[in-house]
Write an enzyme that holds these catalytic residues in place. Sequence first.
Site, short mmCIF file in Angstrom:
data_model
loop_
_atom_site.label_atom_id
_atom_site.label_comp_id
_atom_site.label_asym_id
_atom_site.label_seq_id
_atom_site.Cartn_x
_atom_site.Cartn_y
_atom_site.Cartn_z
N HIS A 1 -27.39 -16.13 25.25
CA HIS A 1 -26.32 -15.94 26.22
C HIS A 1 -25.56 -17.24 26.53
CE1 HIS A 1 -28.11 -12.06 26.70
NE2 HIS A 1 -27.40 -11.73 27.76
N GLU B 1 -16.95 -4.40 24.65
CA GLU B 1 -16.11 -5.60 24.69
C GLU B 1 -14.92 -5.53 23.73
OE1 GLU B 1 -20.18 -6.80 26.10
OE2 GLU B 1 -19.40 -5.72 24.36
N HIS C 1 -4.06 3.10 -3.43
CA HIS C 1 -4.26 2.66 -2.04
C HIS C 1 -3.60 1.32 -1.77
CE1 HIS C 1 -6.33 1.86 1.79
NE2 HIS C 1 -6.56 0.65 1.31
N HIS D 1 0.85 -1.19 0.00
CA HIS D 1 0.00 0.00 0.00
C HIS D 1 0.88 1.25 0.00
CE1 HIS D 1 -2.40 -3.29 1.65
NE2 HIS D 1 -3.49 -2.62 1.34
#
Length: 728
Positions: A540, A477, A330, A93
């Site tokens: 869960h 998280e 890019h 890149h």
Amino acid sequence: MAAVAQKSMLCQTTASLASSSKATRSVCSARSTFFGKNASVQSATFARTNKSARMVTKCAVAVEKEIDASTLECINSIRFLAIDSVEKANSGHPGLPMGCAPMAYVLFTEYMKFNPKNPQFFNRDRFVLSAGHGCMLHYSMLHLSGYESVKMEDMMAFRQWESRCPGHPENFVTQGIEVTTGPLGQGIANAVGLAVAEKHLAARFNKPDSTIVDHYTYCILGDGCNMEGISTEAASLAGHWGLGKLIALYDDNSISIDGHTDISFTEDVSARFVALGWHTIHVEDGNTDLDAIRKAIEEAKSVTDKPTFIKVTTLIGYGSPNKANSHAVHGAALGASEVAATRENLKWEYEPFNIPAQVYDTMDKTESGAAVEAEWNATLAAYGEKYPEEHAEFTQMLSLELPAGWEDALPVFTPEDKGDATRNHSQTMLNKLATVLPGLIGGSADLAPSNMTLMKMFGDFQKDTPAERNVRYGVREHGMGAIANALGLHNSGLISYCATFFIFTDYMRSAMRMAALSETGTLFVMTHDSVGLGEDGPTHQPIEHLASFRAMPNMLMMRPGDGNETAGAYAVGVANRKRPTTMALSRQAMPNLPTTSIAGTKKGGYTVLECEGTPEVLLIGTGTELQYAYAAGEELQSEGVKARVVSMPCWELWDEQTAEYKESVLPAAVKARVSIEAGSTFGWQKFVGDSGVSIGVDTFGASAPIGPLYEFWGLNTANVVKQAKSQL
């Protein structure tokens, strides 16, 4: 080369149409007329009409700033090291390094303090390239600054087998790389963690008359990083914590792989960071206005109560006449003809990998870096004379060695001790270890009362109480995982843990994988580890999670079966500073068995109930189900069956044992085998063989109390006995 006065430019653009199978999409191909030695397109704004697929292109006329010849030669050296390395590899890149070279030059050469001959000098400023795909920028800066880890031959071997310049920055490969980046957004989240480490240690050890912890964390991030949700999670915490020594430079080039970012990303990023509690600055010309970059960094350093976000508007692929300001620059080599055109455009007369001597003279920081470290060493020595106790603790942490006898703090349990959930045992371990491990720091994603992760003798790490060691991550998280990793990667002796429900590792799996890849020993404390959590139901209840982490390289997946094995899990996790440990801990209680041990847990698998002579059947259990295997073994033995029970808390440690040891525990000649674990049975065949039976859960769970759930899936002593007898 003489100083060059930059001239005004007229941007000449052509708009073309490209059609896909579903819709017509406008594509802008921009070409620029370059003047002077480093002139390029200053700014371009694109407006899309609703009634036509044609891109309306407007280019502003701008006057670029003058850059003196010596400085320009340094900046172009950075660019062409990237261009030529990517070209030789035919992979990489180049666009980001070409556009970010000016800000990187200013940052590394004029502001950052580090010693290239001692990359682990503690009080160095940290740098993170969150947009890791542009890693040739970082490698070029390390090489030109004097790091031994990146020689010219290393850059010539960019992206090749065993190169010290891999395709994305890897901290375990290249000295000078602080954290491994690649998954976008991870780097800025890591930078937050590094800044947390600095703020915490400074609060603990600095004195009014003696400052031994004092460094900045700098980060370059791109549009993709800002699109990823993890960046906002981490930036939110950074603002909340007031991390005044965190400075992020946003490479605002408006290009991603798909094209111009206006096809999917039109928000005001700076306004978002203001809302997150950051100070923000805009450098409108990141291509040539070095003074504006300097002024922004100076301003950022003057703001001490909040992190700073510097939006630096740049031109991706700066200097490329035909590919600048497009996605073509890019993620691919420029190609021979465009490399030649770029050399001509920037008047770069040197052959590939040939850097002028004056560039090294200007950018090498060996001498200044050694002086910075020597000054700090003197400060630390004086600190030791004034504050011997703090000095002893601080230097012990920096040694990265664990304190002598630390493991003795872990308790031992007997059957007479009340049975308990392993999440509660985990809290006992954390609080015992907190008194003997000065580097222990961590917390939960808004589940501390459920995860049981508070160290009761400490308060919360907050903006105004940064010396405390309980970290409140909130419901973030993914950001939590990356920040927790960086606390360890700060390499200052911090032992980082983080916690949530095991099911929510789905939110943070990338960060956990990065811990394993980066060789950092984060402790992932995961509770509510099975259908045994009950009424919350299948959303869960983890099923495939144990198997998935067992499949992850360099991850220790621990599922302890009682208090002793939980102590063993912590003994293993703390000792392994280059391997993360995931602990699957229960909500429900279980008895402490008479033969479990820390020593056995360290082997990954061991016998907990022996029989006389050669066993007829082998019963293998983990976690809460170990008790059922043990009880089944006792029942079978009472009926005259030679049953051996084996606890298998960690497959990875088991795999590291000798063949002789494994044969002594699981004799190959014994084919009758039963495993029991409240999770997917995937992978258990390696233990039970083709003829054995694995009791587990291979469907999603259900919302109900634990009793009916365990009965439905046969997670009980009776079923273990039944399955064992069926093989005899």
